[in-house]
Design an enzyme around this catalytic site. Structure first.
Site, PDB file in Angstrom:
ATOM      1  N   ALA A   1      39.961  44.172  44.745  1.00  0.00           N
ATOM      2  CA  ALA A   1      40.263  43.843  46.137  1.00  0.00           C
ATOM      3  C   ALA A   1      39.315  42.750  46.590  1.00  0.00           C
ATOM      4  O   ALA A   1      38.202  42.620  46.072  1.00  0.00           O
ATOM      5  CB  ALA A   1      40.119  45.076  47.020  1.00  0.00           C
ATOM      6  N   TYR A   2      39.791  41.957  47.542  1.00  0.00           N
ATOM      7  CA  TYR A   2      38.993  40.849  48.054  1.00  0.00           C
ATOM      8  C   TYR A   2      38.489  41.198  49.445  1.00  0.00           C
ATOM      9  O   TYR A   2      39.280  41.467  50.348  1.00  0.00           O
ATOM     10  CB  TYR A   2      39.827  39.571  48.095  1.00  0.00           C
ATOM     11  CG  TYR A   2      40.198  39.125  46.697  1.00  0.00           C
ATOM     12  CD1 TYR A   2      39.369  38.266  45.993  1.00  0.00           C
ATOM     13  CD2 TYR A   2      41.327  39.635  46.054  1.00  0.00           C
ATOM     14  CE1 TYR A   2      39.671  37.906  44.691  1.00  0.00           C
ATOM     15  CE2 TYR A   2      41.633  39.274  44.755  1.00  0.00           C
ATOM     16  CZ  TYR A   2      40.802  38.408  44.084  1.00  0.00           C
ATOM     17  OH  TYR A   2      41.094  38.059  42.786  1.00  0.00           O
ATOM     18  N   VAL A   3      37.145  41.208  49.594  1.00  0.00           N
ATOM     19  CA  VAL A   3      36.572  41.460  50.912  1.00  0.00           C
ATOM     20  C   VAL A   3      36.764  40.231  51.780  1.00  0.00           C
ATOM     21  O   VAL A   3      36.981  40.315  52.979  1.00  0.00           O
ATOM     22  CB  VAL A   3      35.076  41.811  50.775  1.00  0.00           C
ATOM     23  CG1 VAL A   3      34.453  42.041  52.133  1.00  0.00           C
ATOM     24  CG2 VAL A   3      34.906  43.056  49.897  1.00  0.00           C
TER      25      VAL A   3
ATOM     26  N   LEU B   1      43.851  43.040  50.687  1.00  0.00           N
ATOM     27  CA  LEU B   1      44.022  42.136  49.547  1.00  0.00           C
ATOM     28  C   LEU B   1      43.669  42.841  48.242  1.00  0.00           C
ATOM     29  O   LEU B   1      42.611  42.641  47.678  1.00  0.00           O
ATOM     30  CB  LEU B   1      43.169  40.879  49.746  1.00  0.00           C
ATOM     31  CG  LEU B   1      43.482  40.097  51.023  1.00  0.00           C
ATOM     32  CD1 LEU B   1      42.545  38.919  51.190  1.00  0.00           C
ATOM     33  CD2 LEU B   1      44.928  39.627  51.015  1.00  0.00           C
TER      34      LEU B   1
ATOM     35  N   ASN C   1      44.405  35.042  41.591  1.00  0.00           N
ATOM     36  CA  ASN C   1      44.558  36.442  41.990  1.00  0.00           C
ATOM     37  C   ASN C   1      44.384  36.628  43.498  1.00  0.00           C
ATOM     38  O   ASN C   1      45.074  37.442  44.107  1.00  0.00           O
ATOM     39  CB  ASN C   1      43.566  37.313  41.218  1.00  0.00           C
ATOM     40  CG  ASN C   1      44.079  37.645  39.829  1.00  0.00           C
ATOM     41  OD1 ASN C   1      45.109  38.284  39.680  1.00  0.00           O
ATOM     42  ND2 ASN C   1      43.376  37.181  38.812  1.00  0.00           N
TER      43      ASN C   1
END
Lengths: 153, 153
Positions: free
Chosen positions: B26-28, B78, B141
């Site tokens: 996951a993207y912070v 995300l 990604n």
């Protein structure tokens, strides 16, 4: 991983101060979490901070100098320089008095870190501490870097 | 600190695949750098990625499970899940074939990492690789997590 810290303005800077550490730090981003790179004397540190107020998420890792330089170059705008004086308040409490340089020159903040919320609540600030700003987001370092010193207390 | 990697669509998925690693990430945040948390089997990893294209800044650190959980909770939207098959292409080249799950289910990307730009340039993709998308940001990604699979190739 949870940092428990109270922050205060400074009513009176103590006459005698320990030798400070030199801190330069910059924020690569501040939302939804802050990603901070800091040079502390000759150490380089990556810090991720989340939340606000008394208890904040804090994840820290050492950086190589080249890693610091790469992230520092990305964090062009949100920079802070300060001298940090670590002052023993007795009873196991350490005050970190930050005297800002650069655009915040002449400003200062003092903070104390605690092992738990109970200890934080039991802390009585000495007379030279000013108003507490733990819950006043304007005085977070990220906000100070972004907006400068608040124009109203 | 600099990751050199070429990414390709997949023309034909090989019939026989190695046992995959399970990846959840996951993207912070994704701008101006990507801050990614990844669970790879039972490892937890923090990755900071900057730039795009063939050469990217990459800084990686291990995370404790509790640190991963805290950051994962912040990175609510995300997210990507995939199975990663590591395939030996010979001549020292390793293909990482990612078969996506979740919203990207049925999609796949294959990438190869190189020690330097010269080696990257000398690489001849095998027949089962499809179009190269190293320079097509839509297939990163972070962008796949944000926008889903591109509607036009």
């Amino acid at each position: 991983m949870i940092e428990i810290e109270r922050r205060f303005l400074v009513a009176t800077t103590p006459d005698v101060l320990p030798v400070p550490m030199q801190i330069e730090q910059a924020y690569v981003t501040t939302e939804p979490i802050a990603v901070r790179v800091r040079r502390l004397d000759d150490h380089h540190i990556l810090t991720i901070k989340g939340g606000s107020g008394l208890e904040r998420l804090e994840i820290e890792r050492d950086l190589a100098a080249a890693e610091f330089d790469a992230l520092w170059g990305i964090a062009t705008e949100l920079r802070i320089a300060k001298r940090r004086h670590r002052i023993d308040l007795g009873d196991g409490y350490i005050a970190e008095l930050d005297l800002y340089d650069g655009e915040l020159s002449g400003r200062s903040i003092v903070e104390v870190e605690f092992p738990d919320v109970e200890t934080a609540g039991a802390f009585s600030p000495p007379d030279w501490f000013g108003r507490e700003v733990t819950l006043d987001k304007r005085y977070s370092n990220a906000e100070l870097a972004r907006n400068g010193w608040p124009t109203t207390d």
